[in-house]
Motif scaffolding. Sequence first.
Motif, PDB file in Angstrom:
ATOM      1  N   ASP A   8     -20.077 -26.952  11.706  1.00  0.00           N
ATOM      2  CA  ASP A   8     -19.369 -28.042  12.368  1.00  0.00           C
ATOM      3  C   ASP A   8     -19.505 -29.385  11.654  1.00  0.00           C
ATOM      4  N   THR A   9     -20.245 -29.429  10.551  1.00  0.00           N
ATOM      5  CA  THR A   9     -20.343 -30.671   9.783  1.00  0.00           C
ATOM      6  C   THR A   9     -19.346 -30.704   8.624  1.00  0.00           C
ATOM      7  N   CYS A  10     -18.590 -29.633   8.460  1.00  0.00           N
ATOM      8  CA  CYS A  10     -17.652 -29.555   7.338  1.00  0.00           C
ATOM      9  C   CYS A  10     -16.527 -30.582   7.501  1.00  0.00           C
ATOM     10  N   ASP A  11     -16.258 -31.299   6.456  1.00  0.00           N
ATOM     11  CA  ASP A  11     -15.145 -32.243   6.413  1.00  0.00           C
ATOM     12  C   ASP A  11     -13.887 -31.419   6.111  1.00  0.00           C
ATOM     13  N   MET A  12     -13.015 -31.293   7.096  1.00  0.00           N
ATOM     14  CA  MET A  12     -11.865 -30.408   6.950  1.00  0.00           C
ATOM     15  C   MET A  12     -10.845 -30.933   5.938  1.00  0.00           C
ATOM     16  N   VAL A  13     -10.767 -32.236   5.752  1.00  0.00           N
ATOM     17  CA  VAL A  13      -9.870 -32.776   4.731  1.00  0.00           C
ATOM     18  C   VAL A  13     -10.370 -32.359   3.349  1.00  0.00           C
ATOM     19  N   LYS A  14     -11.668 -32.496   3.132  1.00  0.00           N
ATOM     20  CA  LYS A  14     -12.245 -32.088   1.842  1.00  0.00           C
ATOM     21  C   LYS A  14     -12.142 -30.571   1.652  1.00  0.00           C
ATOM     22  N   ALA A  15     -12.266 -29.816   2.734  1.00  0.00           N
ATOM     23  CA  ALA A  15     -12.105 -28.362   2.637  1.00  0.00           C
ATOM     24  C   ALA A  15     -10.692 -28.033   2.167  1.00  0.00           C
ATOM     25  N   CYS A  16      -9.704 -28.756   2.670  1.00  0.00           N
ATOM     26  CA  CYS A  16      -8.316 -28.528   2.254  1.00  0.00           C
ATOM     27  C   CYS A  16      -8.104 -28.912   0.792  1.00  0.00           C
ATOM     28  N   ILE A  17      -8.749 -29.973   0.357  1.00  0.00           N
ATOM     29  CA  ILE A  17      -8.666 -30.347  -1.060  1.00  0.00           C
ATOM     30  C   ILE A  17      -9.197 -29.195  -1.911  1.00  0.00           C
ATOM     31  N   ASN A  18     -10.325 -28.647  -1.523  1.00  0.00           N
ATOM     32  CA  ASN A  18     -10.945 -27.558  -2.262  1.00  0.00           C
ATOM     33  C   ASN A  18     -10.015 -26.332  -2.311  1.00  0.00           C
ATOM     34  N   ILE A  19      -9.449 -25.975  -1.179  1.00  0.00           N
ATOM     35  CA  ILE A  19      -8.550 -24.815  -1.110  1.00  0.00           C
ATOM     36  C   ILE A  19      -7.301 -25.061  -1.955  1.00  0.00           C
ATOM     37  N   ALA A  20      -6.681 -26.225  -1.778  1.00  0.00           N
ATOM     38  CA  ALA A  20      -5.452 -26.534  -2.530  1.00  0.00           C
ATOM     39  C   ALA A  20      -5.733 -26.565  -4.031  1.00  0.00           C
ATOM     40  N   HIS A  21      -6.865 -27.140  -4.412  1.00  0.00           N
ATOM     41  CA  HIS A  21      -7.226 -27.188  -5.841  1.00  0.00           C
ATOM     42  C   HIS A  21      -7.399 -25.782  -6.403  1.00  0.00           C
ATOM     43  N   PHE A  22      -8.073 -24.924  -5.652  1.00  0.00           N
ATOM     44  CA  PHE A  22      -8.280 -23.554  -6.112  1.00  0.00           C
ATOM     45  C   PHE A  22      -6.937 -22.875  -6.395  1.00  0.00           C
ATOM     46  N   PHE A  23      -6.013 -22.958  -5.440  1.00  0.00           N
ATOM     47  CA  PHE A  23      -4.738 -22.275  -5.615  1.00  0.00           C
ATOM     48  C   PHE A  23      -3.869 -22.935  -6.680  1.00  0.00           C
ATOM     49  N   ALA A  24      -3.932 -24.252  -6.807  1.00  0.00           N
ATOM     50  CA  ALA A  24      -3.185 -24.925  -7.877  1.00  0.00           C
ATOM     51  C   ALA A  24      -3.702 -24.468  -9.232  1.00  0.00           C
ATOM     52  N   ASP A  25      -5.014 -24.318  -9.334  1.00  0.00           N
ATOM     53  CA  ASP A  25      -5.625 -23.891 -10.590  1.00  0.00           C
ATOM     54  C   ASP A  25      -5.331 -22.414 -10.891  1.00  0.00           C
ATOM     55  N   GLU A  26      -5.218 -21.597  -9.864  1.00  0.00           N
ATOM     56  CA  GLU A  26      -4.999 -20.164 -10.039  1.00  0.00           C
ATOM     57  C   GLU A  26      -3.532 -19.799 -10.259  1.00  0.00           C
ATOM     58  N   SER A  27      -2.622 -20.703  -9.960  1.00  0.00           N
ATOM     59  CA  SER A  27      -1.195 -20.409 -10.124  1.00  0.00           C
ATOM     60  C   SER A  27      -0.894 -20.082 -11.582  1.00  0.00           C
ATOM     61  N   CYS A  28      -0.127 -19.008 -11.785  1.00  0.00           N
ATOM     62  CA  CYS A  28       0.241 -18.639 -13.160  1.00  0.00           C
ATOM     63  C   CYS A  28       1.354 -19.544 -13.687  1.00  0.00           C
ATOM     64  N   GLY A  29       2.038 -20.251 -12.789  1.00  0.00           N
ATOM     65  CA  GLY A  29       3.080 -21.176 -13.197  1.00  0.00           C
ATOM     66  C   GLY A  29       4.475 -20.584 -13.263  1.00  0.00           C
ATOM     67  N   GLN A  30       4.616 -19.297 -12.963  1.00  0.00           N
ATOM     68  CA  GLN A  30       5.928 -18.663 -13.065  1.00  0.00           C
ATOM     69  C   GLN A  30       6.898 -19.147 -11.989  1.00  0.00           C
ATOM     70  N   CYS A  31       6.429 -19.302 -10.773  1.00  0.00           N
ATOM     71  CA  CYS A  31       7.317 -19.668  -9.663  1.00  0.00           C
ATOM     72  C   CYS A  31       7.164 -21.158  -9.326  1.00  0.00           C
ATOM     73  N   THR A  32       8.257 -21.850  -9.290  1.00  0.00           N
ATOM     74  CA  THR A  32       8.238 -23.293  -9.030  1.00  0.00           C
ATOM     75  C   THR A  32       7.567 -23.656  -7.707  1.00  0.00           C
ATOM     76  N   PRO A  33       7.855 -22.953  -6.594  1.00  0.00           N
ATOM     77  CA  PRO A  33       7.209 -23.351  -5.342  1.00  0.00           C
ATOM     78  C   PRO A  33       5.686 -23.333  -5.410  1.00  0.00           C
ATOM     79  N   CYS A  34       5.134 -22.370  -6.117  1.00  0.00           N
ATOM     80  CA  CYS A  34       3.678 -22.281  -6.253  1.00  0.00           C
ATOM     81  C   CYS A  34       3.179 -23.270  -7.303  1.00  0.00           C
ATOM     82  N   ARG A  35       3.803 -23.257  -8.459  1.00  0.00           N
ATOM     83  CA  ARG A  35       3.378 -24.107  -9.578  1.00  0.00           C
ATOM     84  C   ARG A  35       3.385 -25.580  -9.183  1.00  0.00           C
TER      85      ARG A  35
END
Length: 119
Positions: free
Chosen positions: A18-45
Amino acid sequence: LQKAGSDLGTACAIVMDDTCDMVKACINIAHFFADESCGQCTPCREGCHWLEKIYRRIDAGEGTAADLDLLHSLFGNIEGRTICALADAAVWPLRSILKKFRPEFEARLKAPAAVAGVR
């Protein structure tokens, strides 16, 4: 899980207390997926990077209520519009966190007076 308004998603569990900062958690999740995107599809890339940028803006106290609407719009324009499921997997936890913890995001937005330039 469906009766509780959830599901297994990618079947990956993220454990937070319950001490987790949910905004920072979203940054972490979004960063992970942005970094993992292969770049082929525009919506993901492009979309995953946009998501990360918006969450970082909110975290910095520079976000507005329009950013929350923009996130919802991006979720709809990313999910289901790519060749693989990576983009869907990015959207699901981000959408869920925003839905369930919206007051935490609203508390980080610029105050209306600050947006108008009034101090």
